[in-house]
Scaffold this motif. Structure first.
Motif, mmCIF file in Angstrom:
data_model
loop_
_atom_site.group_PDB
_atom_site.id
_atom_site.type_symbol
_atom_site.label_atom_id
_atom_site.label_comp_id
_atom_site.label_asym_id
_atom_site.label_seq_id
_atom_site.Cartn_x
_atom_site.Cartn_y
_atom_site.Cartn_z
ATOM 1 N N GLN A 154 -4.020 -1.247 1.716
ATOM 2 C CA GLN A 154 -4.869 -1.457 0.547
ATOM 3 C C GLN A 154 -4.165 -0.947 -0.689
ATOM 4 O OE1 GLN A 154 -8.648 0.620 0.520
ATOM 5 N NE2 GLN A 154 -9.452 -0.653 -1.130
ATOM 6 N N ASP A 155 -4.005 -1.828 -1.665
ATOM 7 C CA ASP A 155 -3.356 -1.476 -2.922
ATOM 8 C C ASP A 155 -4.194 -2.010 -4.071
ATOM 9 O OD1 ASP A 155 -0.816 -2.495 -0.929
ATOM 10 O OD2 ASP A 155 -0.675 -0.486 -1.808
ATOM 11 N N PRO A 156 -4.286 -1.269 -5.158
ATOM 12 C CA PRO A 156 -5.072 -1.729 -6.312
ATOM 13 C C PRO A 156 -4.616 -3.104 -6.777
ATOM 14 C CG PRO A 156 -4.414 0.556 -6.575
ATOM 15 C CD PRO A 156 -3.684 0.054 -5.370
ATOM 16 N N GLY A 157 -5.586 -3.975 -7.022
ATOM 17 C CA GLY A 157 -5.276 -5.315 -7.502
ATOM 18 C C GLY A 157 -4.904 -6.304 -6.424
ATOM 19 N N HIS A 158 -4.733 -5.799 -5.199
ATOM 20 C CA HIS A 158 -4.342 -6.681 -4.088
ATOM 21 C C HIS A 158 -5.389 -6.723 -2.978
ATOM 22 C CE1 HIS A 158 -0.237 -7.521 -5.422
ATOM 23 N NE2 HIS A 158 -0.221 -6.288 -5.860
ATOM 24 N N GLY A 159 -6.395 -5.906 -3.060
ATOM 25 C CA GLY A 159 -7.343 -5.863 -1.964
ATOM 26 C C GLY A 159 -6.673 -5.337 -0.713
ATOM 27 N N LEU A 160 -7.048 -5.913 0.418
ATOM 28 C CA LEU A 160 -6.423 -5.547 1.683
ATOM 29 C C LEU A 160 -5.522 -6.693 2.130
ATOM 30 C CD1 LEU A 160 -9.128 -3.779 1.686
ATOM 31 C CD2 LEU A 160 -8.703 -3.596 4.138
ATOM 32 N N ARG A 161 -4.331 -6.333 2.586
ATOM 33 C CA ARG A 161 -3.385 -7.331 3.077
ATOM 34 C C ARG A 161 -2.960 -6.988 4.495
ATOM 35 N NH1 ARG A 161 1.079 -7.257 -1.535
ATOM 36 N NH2 ARG A 161 0.574 -5.027 -1.391
ATOM 37 N N LEU A 162 -2.921 -8.013 5.325
ATOM 38 C CA LEU A 162 -2.632 -7.810 6.737
ATOM 39 C C LEU A 162 -1.140 -7.582 6.953
ATOM 40 C CD1 LEU A 162 -3.803 -7.884 9.644
ATOM 41 C CD2 LEU A 162 -3.248 -10.323 9.666
ATOM 42 N N ILE A 163 -0.825 -6.525 7.714
ATOM 43 C CA ILE A 163 0.570 -6.197 8.005
ATOM 44 C C ILE A 163 0.972 -6.802 9.354
ATOM 45 C CG2 ILE A 163 2.252 -4.345 8.275
ATOM 46 C CD1 ILE A 163 0.282 -2.517 6.750
ATOM 47 N N HIS A 164 0.277 -6.379 10.394
ATOM 48 C CA HIS A 164 0.477 -6.891 11.752
ATOM 49 C C HIS A 164 -0.861 -6.869 12.463
ATOM 50 C CE1 HIS A 164 4.906 -7.071 12.329
ATOM 51 N NE2 HIS A 164 4.972 -6.016 11.538
ATOM 52 N N TYR A 165 -0.931 -7.623 13.537
ATOM 53 C CA TYR A 165 -2.112 -7.547 14.368
ATOM 54 C C TYR A 165 -1.717 -7.708 15.831
ATOM 55 C CZ TYR A 165 -2.121 -12.680 14.745
ATOM 56 O OH TYR A 165 -1.787 -13.993 14.988
ATOM 57 N N SER A 166 -2.656 -7.355 16.701
ATOM 58 C CA SER A 166 -2.414 -7.451 18.138
ATOM 59 C C SER A 166 -3.589 -8.136 18.804
ATOM 60 C CB SER A 166 -2.233 -6.058 18.731
ATOM 61 O OG SER A 166 -2.238 -6.105 20.140
ATOM 62 N N TYR A 167 -3.289 -9.006 19.749
ATOM 63 C CA TYR A 167 -4.340 -9.710 20.495
ATOM 64 C C TYR A 167 -4.350 -9.325 21.965
ATOM 65 C CZ TYR A 167 -0.268 -12.833 20.687
ATOM 66 O OH TYR A 167 1.002 -13.342 20.813
ATOM 67 N N GLY A 168 -3.686 -8.240 22.279
ATOM 68 C CA GLY A 168 -3.691 -7.720 23.633
ATOM 69 C C GLY A 168 -2.529 -6.759 23.820
ATOM 70 N N VAL A 169 -2.512 -6.113 24.978
ATOM 71 C CA VAL A 169 -1.420 -5.189 25.271
ATOM 72 C C VAL A 169 -0.089 -5.937 25.215
ATOM 73 C CG1 VAL A 169 -0.415 -3.707 27.031
ATOM 74 C CG2 VAL A 169 -2.882 -3.697 26.652
ATOM 75 N N LYS A 170 0.803 -5.405 24.429
ATOM 76 C CA LYS A 170 2.154 -5.936 24.220
ATOM 77 C C LYS A 170 2.182 -7.292 23.516
ATOM 78 C CE LYS A 170 4.175 -3.248 27.945
ATOM 79 N NZ LYS A 170 4.986 -3.224 29.183
ATOM 80 N N ASP A 171 1.037 -7.742 23.031
ATOM 81 C CA ASP A 171 0.959 -9.001 22.284
ATOM 82 C C ASP A 171 0.665 -8.712 20.823
ATOM 83 O OD1 ASP A 171 -0.738 -10.530 25.056
ATOM 84 O OD2 ASP A 171 1.377 -10.685 24.494
ATOM 85 N N THR A 172 1.671 -8.937 19.971
ATOM 86 C CA THR A 172 1.493 -8.662 18.557
ATOM 87 C C THR A 172 2.053 -9.820 17.737
ATOM 88 O OG1 THR A 172 3.613 -7.527 18.285
ATOM 89 C CG2 THR A 172 1.739 -6.187 18.976
ATOM 90 N N ASP A 173 1.652 -9.860 16.477
ATOM 91 C CA ASP A 173 2.149 -10.905 15.598
ATOM 92 C C ASP A 173 2.135 -10.389 14.170
ATOM 93 O OD1 ASP A 173 1.563 -14.516 15.553
ATOM 94 O OD2 ASP A 173 3.208 -13.292 14.790
ATOM 95 N N LYS A 174 2.896 -11.069 13.311
ATOM 96 C CA LYS A 174 3.047 -10.631 11.933
ATOM 97 C C LYS A 174 1.896 -11.111 11.060
ATOM 98 C CE LYS A 174 8.096 -10.693 12.134
ATOM 99 N NZ LYS A 174 9.340 -11.276 11.555
ATOM 100 N N GLY A 175 1.613 -10.297 10.043
ATOM 101 C CA GLY A 175 0.699 -10.703 9.001
ATOM 102 C C GLY A 175 1.471 -11.110 7.760
ATOM 103 N N GLU A 176 0.810 -11.089 6.627
ATOM 104 C CA GLU A 176 1.425 -11.587 5.384
ATOM 105 C C GLU A 176 2.414 -10.617 4.752
ATOM 106 O OE1 GLU A 176 -1.059 -11.789 1.797
ATOM 107 O OE2 GLU A 176 -2.678 -10.871 2.979
#
Lengths: 114, 115
Positions: A37-59
């Protein structure tokens, strides 16, 4: 409140040092996310995970890596911290796809990179 | 690509008066829209969501939101503001690229309710 614990709550570090932030959940939710979370940017997704050892990039994934070795833990690592990574970091969880279409957030980690 | 916009950085309202916090969206397909509130030094808390159905959605703490497809808007409203409603409000849309639950947030609007 959803059982989400972020640690540490506050961190001050120097440019070039590695930093790891931890998110721990007790809800057994499948999906976990890291936002900044940064002023003027709201919240921006960095990474996420959809299960153990399963991850993907955000913006805004450059300079960050994640790991999820257990359902309950999602780690965010800054390999070599920079001043532009000074921010408030939020972990969130959800049970996407079950009809419960909402995120639950932790209390955040304030990171300052000097 | 999906996006939401909150055109006002700050909204000021007197206690007891109605409040509106604006949000417009851009999506491909049917929108899944959300409002969250953030109190100082806290994480975001879910207020309400629109998936399908009635255009007027009721949520927590007396808040409601009106979905308007023709105007691509999802404004947050409350008939009578309280000082305790002062907080940072975020509109969000679900990312439609897969069923991952990712949300795309607006920039946030600070609501200031004065006694």
């Amino acid at each position: 409140d959803a059982g989400i614990t972020q640690s540490p709550r506050h961190k001050v570090t120097e440019t070039g040092t590695p930093v790891t932030l931890r998110c721990h959940q007790t809800e057994n939710h499948r999906y976990m996310y890291w936002y900044r979370q940064d002023p003027g940017h709201g919240l921006r997704l960095i990474h996420y995970s959809y299960g153990v050892k399963d991850t993907d990039k955000g913006e805004v994934s450059d300079g960050y890596s994640v790991s999820r070795s257990k359902t309950e833990d999602f780690l965010l690592t800054l390999e070599s911290a920079t001043s532009s990574q000074t921010s408030v970091y939020f972990c969130a969880i959800s049970e996407a796809g079950t009809g419960v279409e909402k995120l639950f957030f932790g209390s955040g980690t304030q990171l300052s990179v000097l | 690509a999906q996006s939401v916009a909150q055109p006002e950085d700050q909204v000021n309202v007197a206690e007891g008066n109605p409040l509106t916090v604006k949000c417009t969206y851009s999506v491909s397909g049917n929108p899944y829209l959300f409002w969250y509130v953030q109190y100082p030094n806290r994480g975001l808390q879910f207020l309400l969501k629109y998936i399908t159905g009635d255009n007027l959605v009721k949520g927590s703490y007396g808040f409601e939101a009106e979905f308007n497809k023709s105007q691509t808007s999802f404004h947050l409203k409350k008939p009578s503001a309280l000082v305790s409603d002062s907080a940072l409000y975020f509109c969000a849309v679900r990312d439609s690229s897969g069923n991952t639950g990712k949300l795309i947030f607006g920039q946030g609007t600070t609501l200031q309710v004065k006694p």
